[in-house]
Design an enzyme around this catalytic site. Sequence first.
Site, short mmCIF file in Angstrom:
data_model
loop_
_atom_site.label_atom_id
_atom_site.label_comp_id
_atom_site.label_asym_id
_atom_site.label_seq_id
_atom_site.Cartn_x
_atom_site.Cartn_y
_atom_site.Cartn_z
N PRO A 72 -10.13 -2.28 0.03
CA PRO A 72 -9.25 -2.25 -1.14
C PRO A 72 -9.90 -1.77 -2.43
CG PRO A 72 -9.92 -4.49 -0.62
CD PRO A 72 -10.50 -3.63 0.45
N ASP B 44 -8.56 9.92 0.05
CA ASP B 44 -7.32 9.67 -0.69
C ASP B 44 -7.63 9.30 -2.14
OD1 ASP B 44 -5.96 9.80 1.66
OD2 ASP B 44 -5.76 7.63 1.89
N LYS C 198 -2.60 11.42 -2.84
CA LYS C 198 -1.15 11.45 -2.79
C LYS C 198 -0.62 10.39 -3.74
CE LYS C 198 -0.98 11.74 1.81
NZ LYS C 198 -0.54 11.12 3.04
N GLY D 276 -7.93 4.42 1.80
CA GLY D 276 -7.91 3.10 1.18
C GLY D 276 -7.49 2.06 2.22
N GLY D 277 -8.06 0.86 2.12
CA GLY D 277 -7.67 -0.22 3.03
C GLY D 277 -8.04 0.09 4.46
N ASP D 278 -7.09 -0.08 5.36
CA ASP D 278 -7.28 0.23 6.78
C ASP D 278 -6.52 1.51 7.11
OD1 ASP D 278 -8.03 -0.95 9.61
OD2 ASP D 278 -6.03 -0.08 9.75
N ILE E 181 -2.93 0.99 8.63
CA ILE E 181 -1.89 0.20 7.96
C ILE E 181 -1.33 1.07 6.84
CG2 ILE E 181 -1.37 -1.85 6.56
CD1 ILE E 181 -2.01 -2.75 9.31
N THR F 139 -7.69 -4.18 4.97
CA THR F 139 -6.46 -3.72 4.33
C THR F 139 -6.29 -4.42 2.98
OG1 THR F 139 -4.06 -3.58 4.52
CG2 THR F 139 -5.09 -5.40 5.66
N MET G 38 3.61 -0.63 -1.53
CA MET G 38 4.36 0.46 -2.18
C MET G 38 5.74 0.00 -2.64
SD MET G 38 3.34 3.42 0.59
CE MET G 38 3.47 2.36 2.02
N1 SAH Z 1 -4.02 1.74 4.13
C1 SAH Z 1 -3.83 0.96 2.92
C2 SAH Z 1 -2.40 1.04 2.41
C3 SAH Z 1 -1.96 2.42 1.99
S1 SAH Z 1 -0.35 2.44 1.34
C4 SAH Z 1 -4.26 -0.48 3.16
O1 SAH Z 1 -4.54 -0.87 4.31
O2 SAH Z 1 -4.36 -1.21 2.17
C5 SAH Z 1 -0.66 2.31 -0.40
C6 SAH Z 1 -0.29 0.93 -0.91
O3 SAH Z 1 -1.29 -0.01 -0.57
C7 SAH Z 1 -0.20 0.85 -2.41
O4 SAH Z 1 1.04 1.32 -2.88
C8 SAH Z 1 -0.33 -0.65 -2.62
O5 SAH Z 1 0.87 -1.32 -2.30
C9 SAH Z 1 -1.36 -1.02 -1.56
N2 SAH Z 1 -2.72 -1.06 -2.09
C10 SAH Z 1 -3.77 -0.31 -1.71
N3 SAH Z 1 -4.90 -0.65 -2.37
C11 SAH Z 1 -4.55 -1.67 -3.20
C12 SAH Z 1 -5.26 -2.47 -4.14
N4 SAH Z 1 -6.55 -2.30 -4.39
N5 SAH Z 1 -4.55 -3.42 -4.80
C13 SAH Z 1 -3.26 -3.63 -4.58
N6 SAH Z 1 -2.54 -2.90 -3.70
C14 SAH Z 1 -3.17 -1.95 -3.01
#
Ligand code: SAH
Length: 258
Positions: free
Chosen positions: A20, A43, A65, A96-98, A101, A126, A177
Amino acid sequence: MASTPSEPRVGTVHLVGAGPGDPDLLTLRAARLLMSAGLIVHDGLVSPEILAMTRGGARLVSVAKARSNHTMKQEDINALLVREALAGQDVVRLKGGDPFIFGRGGEEAEACRAAGVPVQVVPGITSALGASAAAQIPLTHRTSASIVSFVAGQCKGLSDQNWAGLAGKDRTLVIFMGLATAAQIAEKLMADGLAPETPVAVIENATRSAMRVLRGPLAGLPDLVQGHRVRSPALIVIGDVAAEQDTTVRAIALEAAQ
Ligand code: SAH
């Protein structure tokens, strides 16, 4: 592996979760790949601190994006990964994240496999898990949440989605989102019978220095988002676990239970 003219070397595409934002939340495998990669395709959600870990001379390509600012279409991203790998380049595709997901990692993996490009997936934390840890919101709780759902709240398809049963007693709903549609989401859930006072938390910039956690009742969700000018990235958590926890009381209760 040595390559011969008849068998050109094909690179591997690593779909890597960057977590994150806080670099401490990278997996060791992600960190190792990041520090050795020659090409990183990332990203907009990947934090600058993490990009700074890449080695000097590495090529960094941003395919950021944003809802209104597409710098590269998904098909073009897929084509870029395939083209580089077929030219023999190992690629770190950093998300970002996983990656699996709401990250469109599935589509990228399919495109690579279809072109005969080997794919490896490195999971990331995630944002749902990073945010819940940072805000101390347990997504499941023995007494108040035994089901947790991750949903995408962006405009496309929201009205066709069936969220009945995903939120309410004993359930936690995590919405990715969902900022732009926060008002419709609150309306839809209340129309489905969710109490207007159901606790909600909005977590902006989870695990980053600019993190904010805002709380309120479901009926106040649109005002919470607009009134505090919440910006992407942010998650919405709906359910009893999102209520402000009195940490002192909970700590005493836990001690008493031991
Ligand atoms: N693959 C990512 C999600 C991608 S979709 C994951 O696993 O986290 C993008 C959405 O993820 C954003 O619109 C938001 O809702 C969330 N997101 C990603 N990083 C974030 C963060 N640091 N803090 C809060 N929401 C986050």
